[in-house]
Motif scaffolding. Structure first.
Motif, short mmCIF file in Angstrom:
data_model
loop_
_atom_site.label_atom_id
_atom_site.label_comp_id
_atom_site.label_asym_id
_atom_site.label_seq_id
_atom_site.Cartn_x
_atom_site.Cartn_y
_atom_site.Cartn_z
N ALA A 1 0.82 -1.21 0.00
CA ALA A 1 0.00 0.00 0.00
C ALA A 1 0.86 1.26 0.00
O ALA A 1 0.31 2.37 -0.10
CB ALA A 1 -0.92 0.01 1.22
N PHE A 2 2.17 1.12 0.11
CA PHE A 2 3.08 2.26 0.20
C PHE A 2 4.11 2.20 -0.92
O PHE A 2 4.29 1.18 -1.57
CB PHE A 2 3.85 2.22 1.54
N ILE A 3 4.77 3.34 -1.14
CA ILE A 3 6.00 3.36 -1.92
C ILE A 3 7.08 4.01 -1.05
O ILE A 3 6.77 4.71 -0.07
CB ILE A 3 5.87 4.13 -3.25
N LEU A 4 8.31 3.79 -1.42
CA LEU A 4 9.43 4.41 -0.73
C LEU A 4 10.04 5.44 -1.67
O LEU A 4 10.26 5.16 -2.84
CB LEU A 4 10.48 3.35 -0.37
N MET A 5 10.28 6.63 -1.13
CA MET A 5 10.81 7.71 -1.95
C MET A 5 12.05 8.31 -1.30
O MET A 5 12.11 8.46 -0.08
CB MET A 5 9.75 8.81 -2.13
N GLN A 6 13.02 8.60 -2.13
CA GLN A 6 14.19 9.35 -1.68
C GLN A 6 13.74 10.65 -1.05
O GLN A 6 12.88 11.35 -1.58
CB GLN A 6 15.09 9.63 -2.89
N LYS A 7 14.31 11.01 0.07
CA LYS A 7 13.96 12.28 0.70
C LYS A 7 14.69 13.41 -0.01
O LYS A 7 15.92 13.39 -0.14
CB LYS A 7 14.33 12.27 2.18
N ILE A 8 13.93 14.36 -0.51
CA ILE A 8 14.50 15.49 -1.23
C ILE A 8 15.17 16.43 -0.23
O ILE A 8 14.60 16.73 0.82
CB ILE A 8 13.41 16.21 -2.04
N MET A 9 16.37 16.89 -0.56
CA MET A 9 17.15 17.74 0.33
C MET A 9 17.25 19.15 -0.27
O MET A 9 18.14 19.42 -1.08
CB MET A 9 18.55 17.15 0.55
N PRO A 10 16.35 20.04 0.10
CA PRO A 10 16.33 21.36 -0.53
C PRO A 10 17.28 22.34 0.16
O PRO A 10 17.55 22.22 1.36
CB PRO A 10 14.88 21.79 -0.34
N PRO A 11 17.77 23.32 -0.60
CA PRO A 11 18.52 24.41 0.04
C PRO A 11 17.56 25.30 0.81
O PRO A 11 16.39 25.41 0.45
CB PRO A 11 19.14 25.15 -1.14
N SER A 12 18.03 25.93 1.86
CA SER A 12 17.18 26.82 2.64
C SER A 12 17.45 28.28 2.27
O SER A 12 18.55 28.64 1.84
CB SER A 12 17.40 26.61 4.14
N VAL A 13 16.41 29.10 2.43
CA VAL A 13 16.52 30.54 2.23
C VAL A 13 15.82 31.23 3.39
O VAL A 13 14.93 30.65 4.02
CB VAL A 13 15.89 30.97 0.89
N PRO A 14 16.19 32.47 3.71
CA PRO A 14 15.54 33.17 4.82
C PRO A 14 14.06 33.41 4.54
O PRO A 14 13.65 33.61 3.40
CB PRO A 14 16.31 34.50 4.91
#
Length: 562
Positions: free
Chosen positions: A467-480
């Motif tokens: 019932a699930f899939i596994l996904m790579q966790k996206i690693m976004p850059p942060s901004v103020p």
């Protein structure tokens, strides 16, 4: 919902399609950042909150202690980012470029329900029998009974987060942040095919930020604030679909004698809504826009109301007219020309069999659905995962270049509960912070992260994992960012964002075989509308995994394209 390479620059041609972002040339150029004093900041918050109130950037008010709605007609400003959110130009333009090709993929895959789509979702349906399984059963039933409506409307929204590689251990922090931001690429979080919301409020948030910037006060950087046509684009899609339904109806009426309209007073758009909806302003904005710009009336009904009050027309032997969905509306009797779902995407919308009866009544009717059950099934997370497998996506693309463009937006996606999934399970258990466990759900608050992911994977059986899939966790850059709720800044610090791009597609299913090709090998598609119309940007603190605005996790923002 948030699920927290190389960018390809490819230009593709599409019939009746528009895949370009709004022009950024000389568009709201912003000066370099200046730091606001506390007094200036408080004044800006007050102005922004007043703008929200004056222009209807509102949501249902909630009690601050219990988070429960205060009442059906009590509103407060929607949560928003005080300033636009920085976004790389290349990522923004690429997200727009992918919209029309993804429109095409959705329709072509939905056209191959028996030949491809059903098999792609089978594992998820078996692991999630009470929801995905019932969706598949309904699709099967529509195929068995035969579709009387061959046109589908898609108001689609493909959501992306920026992804960047970690900096080197000896890299200067400021230099690393700049490199990560400049090189970040958009990875697809999900492709929403049902109840893609906030088109109207997002368009207004763009106008709010453009207004605030025009005042000449402190800003957070230089760049462009692109216009946002999401609201008008969504309204256009519904209006064109209703016009197509009316054209079909006139053809059938002309073929029969007697009382042609069977006492029908009007043909309308029906919006399927949740009882107690807190995001009704975004929905009502669309209702008013349809009336003002297109002369189209929209009425609101729940699945329960459709099940208990709606019925089919007397077609006197005409299949189309005999399956018109007739709805009482005061002292009128109206026909549903277009049924637009802003509900029906979560099991909570089906508390009993009555709601499934209402959904079935719509699916078997002559109304143009947005989406129909086949588009809805396509929007499952399982389909997203299957499309990312080698040599799968190409069959739905116009060219190798288009396949390369779209596949470059796929994060790592892994099947569970089918074949040998032990490697994927082990990878997630050994590094839970690098993955997201995603069920076949929409609406925010459903994904599992970190320790929850570990507990769930360890407790589930092989079949339950399907019932699930596994996904790579996206690693976004942060901004103020400064995030405002209830008239005050509730967060001031590093933020990440999710960009959603709205695509509108109205087309007929191919009349021939499931290949979608005619006897000469050409595309057998009748495209009535196919374009990209606008965007939504949501910001959140870096500590928050989930990202729905209506679910209370994220804040509406606008992209400052740099």
């Amino acid at each position: 919902a948030f699920a927290s390479g190389t960018v390809h620059s490819i230009k593709s041609s599409h019939r009746l399609s528009v895949g370009r972002p709004p022009s950024l040339k000389n568009k709201h150029k912003i000066k370099m950042s200046t730091k606001a004093s506390q007094e200036e900041e408080e004044a800006l918050v007050q102005t922004a909150s007043s703008y929200c109130a004056s222009n209807g950037i509102l949501m249902g008010a909630r009690d601050k202690s219990t988070n429960q709605p205060l009442g059906a007609n009590i509103y407060e400003p929607a949560p928003f980012s005080l300033h636009p959110t920085l976004l790389p130009r290349e990522a923004f333009e690429k997200a727009y470029e992918m919209a029309v090709p993804f429109n095409n993929v959705v329709h072509r895959a939905a056209s191959k329900y028996e030949g491809w789509l059903r098999a792609a979702v089978k594992t998820a349906a078996e692991g999630d029998r009470d929801f995905t399984g019932k969706m598949l059963a309904l699709a099967d039933n529509v195929v068995q009974r035969g579709r009387v409506q061959n046109v589908a409307l898609g108001i689609l929204r493909s959501d992306y987060m920026l992804h960047c590689d970690a900096g080197a251990s000896n890299e200067d922090e400021e230099a690393a942040q700049k490199r990560q931001f400049d090189s970040a690429i958009p990875l697809q979080v999900e492709l929403n095919t049902i109840a893609s919301s906030f088109g109207c409020l997002s368009s207004k948030i763009t106008c709010m930020h453009q207004h605030l910037e025009s005042l000449g006060g402190p800003t957070t950087g230089e760049g462009a604030l692109p216009d946002n046509g999401a609201a008008e684009g969504v309204a256009e899609g519904l209006a064109v679909a209703l016009k197509e339904y009316q054209r079909q109806r006139e053809e059938h009426v002309d073929k029969r004698s007697g009382d042609a309209d069977n006492d029908i007073d009007e043909v309308v758009v029906v919006m399927v809504v949740q009882p107690g909806e807190t995001n009704s302003v975004d929905q009502r904005d669309l209702e008013f826009l349809l009336q003002q710009k297109h002369g189209v009336r929209l009425i609101r009904r729940s699945l329960n109301e459709l099940a208990t009050a709606a019925g089919m027309n007397n077609g006197d032997g005409d299949d189309f007219l005999g399956r018109e969905l007739i709805i009482p509306d005061g002292d009128k009797k109206v026909a549903a020309g277009v049924v637009y779902y802003r509900a029906g995407y979560t099991p909570d919308d089906y508390p009993s069999d009555t709601e499934w009866e209402g959904r079935g009544k719509v699916e078997h009717s002559a109304a143009i659905k947005c989406p129909d059950i086949f588009y809805h099934v396509f929007g499952t997370k399982k389909v997203q995962q299957v499309l990312a497998e080698p040599n799968v996506l190409r069959q739905f693309c116009e060219s190798d270049e288009e396949e390369k463009l779209l596949s470059s937006s796929f994060a790592g996606l892994y099947a569970l509960g089918e074949g040998d999934d032990s490697a994927a399970v082990e990878a997630a258990l050994s590094n839970p912070y690098g993955y997201v466990l995603k069920p076949q759900r929409e609406g925010g608050g459903n994904n599992l992260y970190d320790d929850e992911l570990v507990r769930e994977l360890k407790s589930m059986s092989y079949d339950e994992r399907g019932a699930f899939i596994l996904m790579q966790k996206i690693m976004p850059p942060s901004v103020p960012g400064k995030l405002v709720r209830g008239g005050e800044i509730v967060y001031d610090g590093p933020t990440v964002c999710e960009l959603g791009v709205f695509g509108i597609s109205l087309r007929r299913y191919s009349s021939g075989n499931e290949s979608g090709k005619d006897e000469d090998g050409n595309d057998d598609e009748d495209i009535l509308l196919n374009k990209v119309v606008g965007h939504i940007l949501r910001a959140k603190s870096v500590q928050t995994d989930e990202g729905g605005v209506a679910a209370g996790y994220a804040f509406l923002s606008s992209p400052r394209v740099v």
